[in-house]
Design a protein around this motif. Structure first.
Motif, PDB file in Angstrom:
ATOM      1  N   PRO A 173      52.426  33.364 -34.652  1.00  0.00           N
ATOM      2  CA  PRO A 173      51.957  32.516 -35.759  1.00  0.00           C
ATOM      3  C   PRO A 173      51.876  31.030 -35.395  1.00  0.00           C
ATOM      4  O   PRO A 173      50.950  30.342 -35.822  1.00  0.00           O
ATOM      5  CB  PRO A 173      53.000  32.754 -36.861  1.00  0.00           C
ATOM      6  N   ASP A 174      52.846  30.533 -34.612  1.00  0.00           N
ATOM      7  CA  ASP A 174      52.880  29.094 -34.335  1.00  0.00           C
ATOM      8  C   ASP A 174      51.634  28.628 -33.591  1.00  0.00           C
ATOM      9  O   ASP A 174      51.115  27.541 -33.867  1.00  0.00           O
ATOM     10  CB  ASP A 174      54.137  28.748 -33.517  1.00  0.00           C
ATOM     11  N   VAL A 175      51.168  29.419 -32.652  1.00  0.00           N
ATOM     12  CA  VAL A 175      49.977  29.040 -31.876  1.00  0.00           C
ATOM     13  C   VAL A 175      48.748  29.835 -32.305  1.00  0.00           C
ATOM     14  O   VAL A 175      47.676  29.663 -31.717  1.00  0.00           O
ATOM     15  CB  VAL A 175      50.236  29.247 -30.366  1.00  0.00           C
ATOM     16  N   ARG A 176      48.935  30.730 -33.303  1.00  0.00           N
ATOM     17  CA  ARG A 176      47.843  31.530 -33.864  1.00  0.00           C
ATOM     18  C   ARG A 176      47.077  32.269 -32.756  1.00  0.00           C
ATOM     19  O   ARG A 176      45.865  32.142 -32.601  1.00  0.00           O
ATOM     20  CB  ARG A 176      46.886  30.665 -34.704  1.00  0.00           C
ATOM     21  N   GLU A 177      47.850  33.051 -32.011  1.00  0.00           N
ATOM     22  CA  GLU A 177      47.271  33.856 -30.944  1.00  0.00           C
ATOM     23  C   GLU A 177      47.599  35.331 -31.160  1.00  0.00           C
ATOM     24  O   GLU A 177      48.636  35.670 -31.743  1.00  0.00           O
ATOM     25  CB  GLU A 177      47.796  33.407 -29.574  1.00  0.00           C
ATOM     26  N   VAL A 178      46.702  36.181 -30.675  1.00  0.00           N
ATOM     27  CA  VAL A 178      46.851  37.634 -30.805  1.00  0.00           C
ATOM     28  C   VAL A 178      46.702  38.257 -29.420  1.00  0.00           C
ATOM     29  O   VAL A 178      45.746  37.949 -28.700  1.00  0.00           O
ATOM     30  CB  VAL A 178      45.792  38.232 -31.759  1.00  0.00           C
ATOM     31  N   SER A 226      44.385  49.057 -27.751  1.00  0.00           N
ATOM     32  CA  SER A 226      44.079  48.364 -29.009  1.00  0.00           C
ATOM     33  C   SER A 226      42.664  47.794 -28.975  1.00  0.00           C
ATOM     34  O   SER A 226      41.943  47.820 -29.974  1.00  0.00           O
ATOM     35  CB  SER A 226      45.099  47.247 -29.263  1.00  0.00           C
ATOM     36  N   LYS A 227      42.275  47.275 -27.806  1.00  0.00           N
ATOM     37  CA  LYS A 227      40.903  46.771 -27.667  1.00  0.00           C
ATOM     38  C   LYS A 227      39.885  47.894 -27.819  1.00  0.00           C
ATOM     39  O   LYS A 227      38.805  47.703 -28.379  1.00  0.00           O
ATOM     40  CB  LYS A 227      40.741  46.075 -26.318  1.00  0.00           C
ATOM     41  N   GLU A 228      40.254  49.080 -27.320  1.00  0.00           N
ATOM     42  CA  GLU A 228      39.367  50.240 -27.497  1.00  0.00           C
ATOM     43  C   GLU A 228      39.247  50.603 -28.974  1.00  0.00           C
ATOM     44  O   GLU A 228      38.166  50.939 -29.460  1.00  0.00           O
ATOM     45  CB  GLU A 228      39.891  51.436 -26.703  1.00  0.00           C
ATOM     46  N   VAL A 281      36.474  45.911 -28.817  1.00  0.00           N
ATOM     47  CA  VAL A 281      36.223  44.553 -28.363  1.00  0.00           C
ATOM     48  C   VAL A 281      36.140  44.544 -26.846  1.00  0.00           C
ATOM     49  O   VAL A 281      36.701  45.414 -26.165  1.00  0.00           O
ATOM     50  CB  VAL A 281      37.331  43.572 -28.825  1.00  0.00           C
ATOM     51  N   ASP A 282      35.433  43.572 -26.309  1.00  0.00           N
ATOM     52  CA  ASP A 282      35.272  43.437 -24.872  1.00  0.00           C
ATOM     53  C   ASP A 282      36.632  43.172 -24.229  1.00  0.00           C
ATOM     54  O   ASP A 282      37.337  42.244 -24.604  1.00  0.00           O
ATOM     55  CB  ASP A 282      34.318  42.267 -24.583  1.00  0.00           C
ATOM     56  N   ARG A 283      36.982  43.985 -23.224  1.00  0.00           N
ATOM     57  CA  ARG A 283      38.299  43.852 -22.600  1.00  0.00           C
ATOM     58  C   ARG A 283      38.513  42.472 -22.001  1.00  0.00           C
ATOM     59  O   ARG A 283      39.608  41.917 -22.057  1.00  0.00           O
ATOM     60  CB  ARG A 283      38.482  44.916 -21.519  1.00  0.00           C
ATOM     61  N   ASP A 284      37.461  41.923 -21.400  1.00  0.00           N
ATOM     62  CA  ASP A 284      37.586  40.623 -20.752  1.00  0.00           C
ATOM     63  C   ASP A 284      37.102  39.488 -21.641  1.00  0.00           C
ATOM     64  O   ASP A 284      37.466  38.338 -21.415  1.00  0.00           O
ATOM     65  CB  ASP A 284      36.793  40.615 -19.437  1.00  0.00           C
ATOM     66  N   GLY A 285      36.301  39.829 -22.660  1.00  0.00           N
ATOM     67  CA  GLY A 285      35.704  38.779 -23.479  1.00  0.00           C
ATOM     68  C   GLY A 285      36.520  38.369 -24.694  1.00  0.00           C
ATOM     69  O   GLY A 285      36.216  37.369 -25.335  1.00  0.00           O
ATOM     70  N   PHE A 286      37.571  39.141 -25.032  1.00  0.00           N
ATOM     71  CA  PHE A 286      38.373  38.808 -26.206  1.00  0.00           C
ATOM     72  C   PHE A 286      39.220  37.577 -25.912  1.00  0.00           C
ATOM     73  O   PHE A 286      40.007  37.550 -24.963  1.00  0.00           O
ATOM     74  CB  PHE A 286      39.269  39.991 -26.581  1.00  0.00           C
ATOM     75  N   SER A 287      39.075  36.553 -26.736  1.00  0.00           N
ATOM     76  CA  SER A 287      39.715  35.267 -26.473  1.00  0.00           C
ATOM     77  C   SER A 287      41.209  35.262 -26.770  1.00  0.00           C
ATOM     78  O   SER A 287      41.948  34.444 -26.228  1.00  0.00           O
ATOM     79  CB  SER A 287      39.050  34.168 -27.313  1.00  0.00           C
ATOM     80  N   GLY A 288      41.653  36.173 -27.630  1.00  0.00           N
ATOM     81  CA  GLY A 288      43.051  36.165 -28.029  1.00  0.00           C
ATOM     82  C   GLY A 288      43.363  35.179 -29.134  1.00  0.00           C
ATOM     83  O   GLY A 288      44.517  35.057 -29.550  1.00  0.00           O
ATOM     84  N   PHE A 323      40.029  37.216 -33.920  1.00  0.00           N
ATOM     85  CA  PHE A 323      40.547  38.547 -34.256  1.00  0.00           C
ATOM     86  C   PHE A 323      40.303  38.886 -35.729  1.00  0.00           C
ATOM     87  O   PHE A 323      39.974  40.026 -36.066  1.00  0.00           O
ATOM     88  CB  PHE A 323      42.048  38.597 -33.954  1.00  0.00           C
ATOM     89  N   LEU A 324      40.430  37.903 -36.616  1.00  0.00           N
ATOM     90  CA  LEU A 324      40.354  38.165 -38.055  1.00  0.00           C
ATOM     91  C   LEU A 324      39.036  38.806 -38.487  1.00  0.00           C
ATOM     92  O   LEU A 324      39.041  39.730 -39.310  1.00  0.00           O
ATOM     93  CB  LEU A 324      40.602  36.863 -38.826  1.00  0.00           C
ATOM     94  N   PRO A 325      37.864  38.380 -37.961  1.00  0.00           N
ATOM     95  CA  PRO A 325      36.604  39.011 -38.399  1.00  0.00           C
ATOM     96  C   PRO A 325      36.486  40.485 -38.054  1.00  0.00           C
ATOM     97  O   PRO A 325      35.600  41.167 -38.586  1.00  0.00           O
ATOM     98  CB  PRO A 325      35.533  38.189 -37.652  1.00  0.00           C
ATOM     99  N   LEU A 326      37.349  41.002 -37.181  1.00  0.00           N
ATOM    100  CA  LEU A 326      37.314  42.426 -36.846  1.00  0.00           C
ATOM    101  C   LEU A 326      37.829  43.288 -37.997  1.00  0.00           C
ATOM    102  O   LEU A 326      37.597  44.498 -38.018  1.00  0.00           O
ATOM    103  CB  LEU A 326      38.169  42.702 -35.608  1.00  0.00           C
ATOM    104  N   ILE A 327      38.500  42.669 -38.970  1.00  0.00           N
ATOM    105  CA  ILE A 327      39.139  43.392 -40.070  1.00  0.00           C
ATOM    106  C   ILE A 327      38.276  43.266 -41.317  1.00  0.00           C
ATOM    107  O   ILE A 327      37.640  42.227 -41.552  1.00  0.00           O
ATOM    108  CB  ILE A 327      40.544  42.825 -40.335  1.00  0.00           C
TER     109      ILE A 327
END
Length: 481
Positions: free
Chosen positions: A161-166, A172-174, A178-185, A190-194
């Protein structure tokens, strides 16, 4: 020998003795090798690791104690030490004499003797067997966990939460496609995937931090390929000095499970619907039988009795008070006709729905209680089964008004709203509070109404503040009689 030289030699001997003791009993293994990699000096810790005596060790080459799998690595390290005076490190397995192989970390430096120019190798040996065993166990556990997660269609995740990273693992990517190498973290990627309606569940973790210690909720997602999935998120809150507050857990794809569960629930609902409909149909059939029996037999007998009594009075000269007897017969005939009508409203079948509702309203109205109707003419075009269901619901609501409301007027409104049939029965009676509403809902009358409305897949609402207003609506296209 001068006194000062003797003192210097004594000091040197003392320093050498201290160094020798430190070298010999150091907690690490020490070797000194000559240019041919032969052991020229070795301390007690190294002897213990090699499981040999000092004499045997000083007659050996270091590589004699290295496992065959790692011997080439040690030779390459020693050769590189010969070329550059820089520390080199490698992890190898030592094979002691008559002992079990141990994992070690070997570090080395080389120095050249100024006189001869020949290199000497200074080697330290650290036993890392426990570390390697722990790493292997962790690797084995991780592999097993990954196999279990893969078998259960699950993947791991972490949210900071502090750095807002996933952080998502490969599976999980499967799941999210999401692209294994293209997901920014990044959390905002991440939120638009939901699905929109479930995003608050995830944002709550970032906004509230550690206020929730356990994660257990479902998320609906739509993948890039258009697949709709249901994901179960389970996890825990952790807080460490290095990483701060974070959540970690697993994602489980429960899409197929929810489909099976939904199909079972749907089958159960359909079965319950069929059962309820069969019960109501059986009730209608029994009502029709009783109504026919009352009308065709008992009522006809009463008519015949009254006719014969009237005829006897006119022709026999009996001095009987037939007025009271005839009145009682008329009352019996009226009550039987009303009972027959309630059981099976033949007017509904013979003259149509709107006529049947108006006739019911007129028949139940009295001098102190009036029922008005506002009926859309197209309701006569509804299916006969639908007409009967609506008639029974309205009939029960009006009977409730007569019994409980102490009203002077009531209104029946039946029409259409956005393709749905809408029915409103209202009165100006005393109404009832929420507790009474709950009690009424448990009664057989409203329970029967709810059963019929559930078969119509409709909605039902009661407002009981100023009088009582009962509303229900349904889509006639959803009904299958």
């Amino acid at each position: 020998m001068p006194k000062t030289d003797s003192l210097a030699n004594a000091n040197n001997d003392t320093a050498y003795s201290k160094f020798a003791n430190f070298f010999d009993f150091a907690p690490l293994g020490y070797f000194i090798l000559d240019g041919l990699w032969r052991i020229t000096e070795i301390n007690q810790m190294a002897l213990a690791k090699l499981n040999v005596g000092k004499k045997e060790a000083l007659e050996s080459v270091l590589t004699d104690f290295i496992s065959e799998d790692d011997r080439e690595s040690v030779i390459a390290m020693l050769k590189s030490l010969e070329l550059a005076e820089e520390k080199k490190v490698c992890c190898v397995k030592i094979q002691p004499r008559n002992g079990k192989a141990i994992h070690t970390l070997i570090e080395g430096l080389t120095r050249r003797r100024l006189a001869a120019g020949k290199p000497e190798y200074y080697i330290t040996l650290t036993d890392i067997t426990e570390t390697k065993v722990g790493e292997q166990r962790l690797k084995t556990v991780t592999q097993r966990l990954n196999q279990i997660l893969r078998a259960s269609t699950a993947g791991t995740w972490s949210i900071y939460p502090d750095v807002r990273e996933v952080i998502l693992d490969e599976y999980s990517k499967e799941i999210f496609e999401v692209d294994r190498d293209g997901f920014s973290g990044k959390f905002h990627d991440f939120l638009p995937l939901i699905a929109v309606e479930d995003r608050h569940k995830v944002t709550q973790l970032c906004n509230e931090g550690g206020s929730e210690l356990e994660v257990d909720f479902e998320l609906n997602i739509v993948t890039n390929s258009g697949l709709q999935k249901t994901i179960l998120a389970k996890g825990m809150h952790f807080e460490t000095q290095d990483e701060g507050c974070y959540f970690t857990g697993i994602f489980i794809d429960v899409t197929e499970l929810r489909k099976v569960t939904g199909q079972k629930e749907s089958a159960d609902r359909n079965q319950q619907k069929l059962l309820t409909q069969a019960i109501l149909d059986a009730q209608e059939k029994e009502r029709n039988k009783i109504s026919t029996a009352l009308h065709d037999s008992i009522c006809q007998l009463l008519y015949a009795i009254r006719f014969n009594l009237n005829h006897a009075t006119k022709n026999s000269g009996f001095k009987l008070n037939m007025v009271q007897i005839t009145g009682l017969l008329d009352q019996a005939i009226t009550e039987i006709r009303n009972l027959s009508y309630d059981l099976t409203p033949s007017i509904l079948r013979d003259f149509g729905f709107t006529v049947g509702i108006r006739e019911m309203a007129e028949r139940l109205s009295t001098g102190s209680f009036k029922i008005s109707c506002n009926l859309h003419k197209e309701t006569d075009l509804l299916a006969k089964d639908l007409q009967l269901y609506i008639f029974r619901i309205v009939q029960e609501l009006i009977n409730n008004t007569i019994k409980h409301a102490q009203a002077t007027k009531a209104e029946i409104l039946i029409g259409f709203d956005a393709g749905c049939v809408k029915i409103v029965v209202s009165d100006n009676g005393k109404g009832f509070d929420n507790k009474q509403v709950d009690i009424q809902r448990e009664g057989s009358g409203l329970r029967g109404i709810r059963n019929r409305i559930s078969l119509l897949k409709g909605t039902f609402n009661i407002v009981a503040e100023y009088g009582t207003r009962c509303e229900f609506s349904f889509d006639p296209n959803e009904f299958q009689g």
